[in-house]
Structure formats: C-alpha cells, structure tokens
Scaffold this motif. Structure first.
Motif, short mmCIF file in Angstrom:
data_model
loop_
_atom_site.label_atom_id
_atom_site.label_comp_id
_atom_site.label_asym_id
_atom_site.label_seq_id
_atom_site.Cartn_x
_atom_site.Cartn_y
_atom_site.Cartn_z
N SER A 49 -0.94 6.65 -7.20
CA SER A 49 -1.30 5.15 -6.94
C SER A 49 -2.13 4.74 -7.87
O SER A 49 -3.05 5.31 -8.17
CB SER A 49 -1.48 5.20 -5.28
N THR A 50 -1.64 3.59 -8.26
CA THR A 50 -2.77 2.84 -9.07
C THR A 50 -3.12 1.78 -8.27
O THR A 50 -4.33 1.54 -7.83
CB THR A 50 -2.24 1.95 -10.29
N ARG A 51 -2.40 0.59 -7.85
CA ARG A 51 -2.78 -0.41 -7.04
C ARG A 51 -3.26 -0.23 -5.50
O ARG A 51 -4.26 -0.63 -5.29
CB ARG A 51 -1.37 -1.52 -6.94
N THR A 52 -2.43 0.60 -4.86
CA THR A 52 -2.86 0.48 -3.17
C THR A 52 -4.31 1.41 -3.17
O THR A 52 -4.91 0.79 -2.34
CB THR A 52 -1.91 1.42 -2.61
N HIS A 76 5.67 0.56 3.77
CA HIS A 76 4.37 0.33 2.99
C HIS A 76 3.78 -0.75 3.74
O HIS A 76 3.87 -1.85 3.14
CB HIS A 76 4.95 0.23 1.36
N ARG A 130 -1.47 8.10 2.07
CA ARG A 130 -0.39 7.95 1.35
C ARG A 130 0.20 9.37 1.39
O ARG A 130 -0.65 10.27 1.01
CB ARG A 130 -0.58 7.31 -0.14
N PRO A 135 6.47 -4.89 -6.46
CA PRO A 135 5.23 -4.13 -5.91
C PRO A 135 4.69 -3.33 -7.01
O PRO A 135 3.40 -2.85 -6.71
CB PRO A 135 6.05 -3.59 -4.85
N1 CP Z 1 2.74 -1.03 -4.88
C1 CP Z 1 2.39 0.19 -5.06
O1 CP Z 1 2.14 0.81 -3.80
O2 CP Z 1 1.79 0.65 -6.28
P1 CP Z 1 1.04 2.01 -6.45
O3 CP Z 1 1.98 2.83 -6.08
O4 CP Z 1 0.35 1.78 -7.81
O5 CP Z 1 -0.03 2.05 -5.22
#
Ligand code: CP
Length: 447
Positions: free
Chosen positions: A193-196, A273, A245, A400
């Motif tokens: 994951s980057t964002r979450t 999600h 996650r 997303p």
């Molecule tokens: N939108 C999202 O869940 O991105 P990541 O997998 O980078 O967290």
C-alpha cells in the motif's frame, strides 16, 4: 457455465460424484433447518413507535398491515429511492409471492413486501413485473433503519461532517491537534500500500496518536506465525486501534471477533475498502456539492474491486445513480442487486456521466485469463479523450490508485484539470482522521 472443457465420466463415476454431492446437500439442508429454527426462536421486541407506510390503500400503520391476522411476515425487497428497478434476487422471489399469499392467509398469517423507494416508484415497477402482492413503501418512516434493513445516510453524513472539521485542521500552519494524545494506532498491513498506509499514519499523527507501522515482510509471519497469533501479540501491547489490510476477504472481521481493540478495515481482498468508499464520497461532495442524482460510472475490473463494493455503499446509499462497466467476465451479474446498472459498453457507461471512476486491472487477484490481452482491454475499456467527450462537460475523473497509465487511463487525462485523483488522496487524510477520531476520540465518539 462453459461446457467445452467439462469432464465426461462413466455412469458409475457420475453416480459416485452425485452421491457425494447429495451428502453435502443434505448436510446443507439440515443446517438451513437449524438456522430457521434459531430464527423462530429469536426474542421478540415490543414495537412502540408508530410506523406509517404508504400503501395501495393510502397511509397504513404496522398494525393495519396485519390485516386482521395474528401474524405478519414482512419481506424487505431491495428497491431504494431513485432505482429504476429492484434487486434481481428479490425479483426472483417476487415471482412466487402471489401464489404463496393464499397459503399464508389460510394459516392466519398476513404477508407484505416493504421497500425504501417511494410508492410512486414502486407501483410502475410492480405493474411492469405483473405482480399483485401487497407492497408498501417505508420511505416516510424509520422502519428499515430501526430493524437494521438499511444503513442510515445520517451515519455516513456524520463521518463526512467530522472529516470536514478535520480538513480545517489540515489548513492550519500547525496541522496537529491533541485529540488522540496517549492513544496508539497500529497499521497492520499484510499487502502492499502507498496511499492507505501513509494516509492512516499521517491521520494518526495529525491527531497526536502514537502510530506504529507493521509490515508482514519483516515480521514473524515469515517464520510461520498465524494472523491471529500476530494480531494477539500486537494487542498485548495495548494499542487502541488496529488498521488492517489483508489479501484475504474477511480478515479484519475475523480479527474483530477475537480482539477487543477497535479494528479498521483498510482493504480486505476483493471484499471491501470502506475508508476508500468514504473518501470517494467526500471528494465528490467537495467537487460537486452533492451526490444524490449524479451518474457515477465505475469502469474496469469490477469483479476483483473492493473499491466498487465500498463505493456502492457510500455513493449508492447517498443516492448516486451507479453504473458499473467492464468486460462481461469481470462484471458479476449479481451486482445489479444493488440497483447499479451494468454494461460492457464503456460509451454507454460514460455517456452523460458526472463522475467516472477508473479501476486498475488487478492481475495479482486474477486466477485465469479474463480478456485476451492488456492491449485489447485498454482499447475497449481505457478512458481516452474520445470516450471522455461523451461525459458531461464538467465531468470529473477519479481513480483509487495505483494507476496503470496507458492501460485504464490515458496519460493526459490522468493529469488533466478534471482529474480528482490527487484530491482523493488529500481527502483520504481528513476522512481517516475522522474515522480514527470517532473510534478512539473525544466526546463525539459515543455517537
Ligand atoms: N487506494 C488504495 O488503496 O491505494 P493503496 O493500495 O496504495 O493503499
């Protein structure tokens, strides 16, 4: 079902396989009977609120619906306000109700179907389907909410309102408040994951929580420790919230049954999600001022997308007209039950859309070939200027992330003025601050 590769066996082998399946079917029937018995044994609740429904005879109370009988069976038919048609599963049962009513009446039982859609929307659909059973609307009352058949839009609005306050904090010079001082948030991520992950980390820190990041790659998971043992060991260190996650659908729910601290689902397999669903809602509200009535087209790998499943809750629940688009192999028909319109034609999905949410092809979750090649997929389902020109002039593009540039979205559209992709990421921090605050925070948390 594709029959070309189906196994053909001798009569004897077929009989053995059939008997093995029959044993399982009998076990299943037995379990279902046990469940039905448990349902009959559920405790009763005294209904003291007066619920008034819109029915064919005008306004009718819950007592009126008994129609002089000693028992009333209420079927919740999934048909929400603004839907063009009801859930296909409910419709299958709808085809059988007219024959069933007479038998129930003989046993002193009345039967009624209830939906949230206003009666004016129910009646044309009922006529179209040729049904005669009694169908009333709970639109004017709280019946669906009180008996847990529908989420309250107010519950979602409460998170959105809290996120607005959090966003104000993020505009200050010192972007930090002491709301969660002394609390600990652990980010338990078993998948990339980057964002979450960053967003939950930043959200926790902005609220002054202690934030600990756990990565499965450098943990004792690599030595064979189970998910539950890992989580129990982390819980022994007394965190307040675990943000989880996991590639397996249901993993956060599983942990919530075994641990006493709060669990936040940060994406579980192809299931849900939820914080993404909420941040998508928040982003659209900021850009458009409303969600109800907007045409939202989600295009891509619908089958494997947890974002779709959560967007259907957040955006669909708030009244958006949801369109889902992808190759037939990646577009589960049962998703129409949510009231979404399904199409494999991207032009139909995008035409007149207010919001277009593009999805990545999730090759890591695909167990078979769902389309001939990425090139062909991109040609038929990628968003480019020509297709985008079919949307409303002020339509916005969302994703997303992570984006596969040139596959689902052309480079120029990803970065154009109508792209809200980075706004989504920014909204994510405010929304996740709201979630952490409401779970472990101050005086409002009790709500
Ligand atoms: N939108 C999202 O869940 O991105 P990541 O997998 O980078 O967290």
């Amino acid at each position: 079902m594709a029959t070309s590769k189906h196994k053909v066996v001798s009569q004897k082998e077929w009989l053995a396989a059939r008997k093995a399946l029959l044993a399982k079917e009998k076990k299943f029937t037995h379990l279902r009977e046990q469940l039905a018995q448990q349902r009959r044994q559920l405790p009763w609740v005294k209904v003291e609120k007066e619920y008034v429904f819109d029915g064919p005879k005008g306004r009718e109370t819950l007592s009126d619906l008994f129609d002089g009988k000693s028992q009333l069976v209420v079927y919740h038919f999934m048909f929400g306000p603004g839907w063009e048609e009801g859930c296909s599963h409910c419709s299958f049962w709808g085809d059988h109700y007219d024959g069933m009513g007479v038998h129930l009446n003989q046993r002193d039982v009345s039967f009624v179907v209830v939906s949230r859609a206003p009666l004016a929307e129910i009646l044309p659909f009922k006529k179209r389907m040729g049904w005669n059973f009694k169908w009333v609307s709970s639109f004017p009352n709280d019946f669906n909410y009180d008996f847990h058949a529908s989420f309250r839009p107010e519950e979602i609005e409460f998170v959105v309102d809290t996120a607005r306050s959090m966003e104000e904090v993020l505009t200050r010079d010192i972007k930090k408040v002491p709301a969660l001082r002394g609390k600990t948030v652990v980010n338990l991520f078993f998948e990339a994951s980057t964002r979450t992950r960053t967003s939950f980390e930043m959200a926790g820190k902005r609220l002054s929580a202690d934030v600990v990041n756990f990565s499965s790659a450098t943990s004792s998971i690599t030595k064979g420790e189970t998910l539950l043992d890992t989580a129990r060991n982390i819980e022994a260190m007394k965190p307040n919230i675990l943000v989880v996650r996991h590639p397996a659908s249901g993993a956060p729910h599983f942990l919530s049954r075994h641990l006493s601290c709060s669990i936040v689902n940060a994406g579980d397999g192809a299931n849900e999600h939820p914080s993404q669903g909420l941040l998508d809602l928040y982003t659209i509200l900021k850009a458009k001022g409303k969600v109800a009535g907007l045409k939202v087209a989600i295009v891509g790998d619908i089958l494997h997308s947890r974002v779709v499943r959560s967007d259907l809750h957040s955006l669909g629940r708030m009244g958006a007209k949801m369109w889902l688009c992808g190759p037939a192999t990646l577009l589960p028909r049962e998703m129409a039950r949510t009231g979404a319109t399904l199409t494999s034609d991207i032009r139909e999905a995008v035409r007149g859309a207010d919001v277009i949410i593009m999805l990545r092809i999730q090759l890591e979750r695909q167990k078979t070939a769902y389309f001939p090649s990425l090139r062909e997929y991109s040609r038929r389902y990628g968003l480019n200027r020509t297709v985008f020109s079919l949307a409303k002039d002020d339509a916005v593009i969302m994703h997303p992330g992570p984006i596969n540039r040139g596959v689902e979205l052309s480079d120029d559209l990803a970065d154009c003025g109508q792209s809200l992709i980075l706004d989504q990421v920014a909204s994510g921090v405010a929304v996740r601050m709201a979630l952490l605050y409401l779970l472990a925070g101050g005086s409002h948390a009790a709500h």
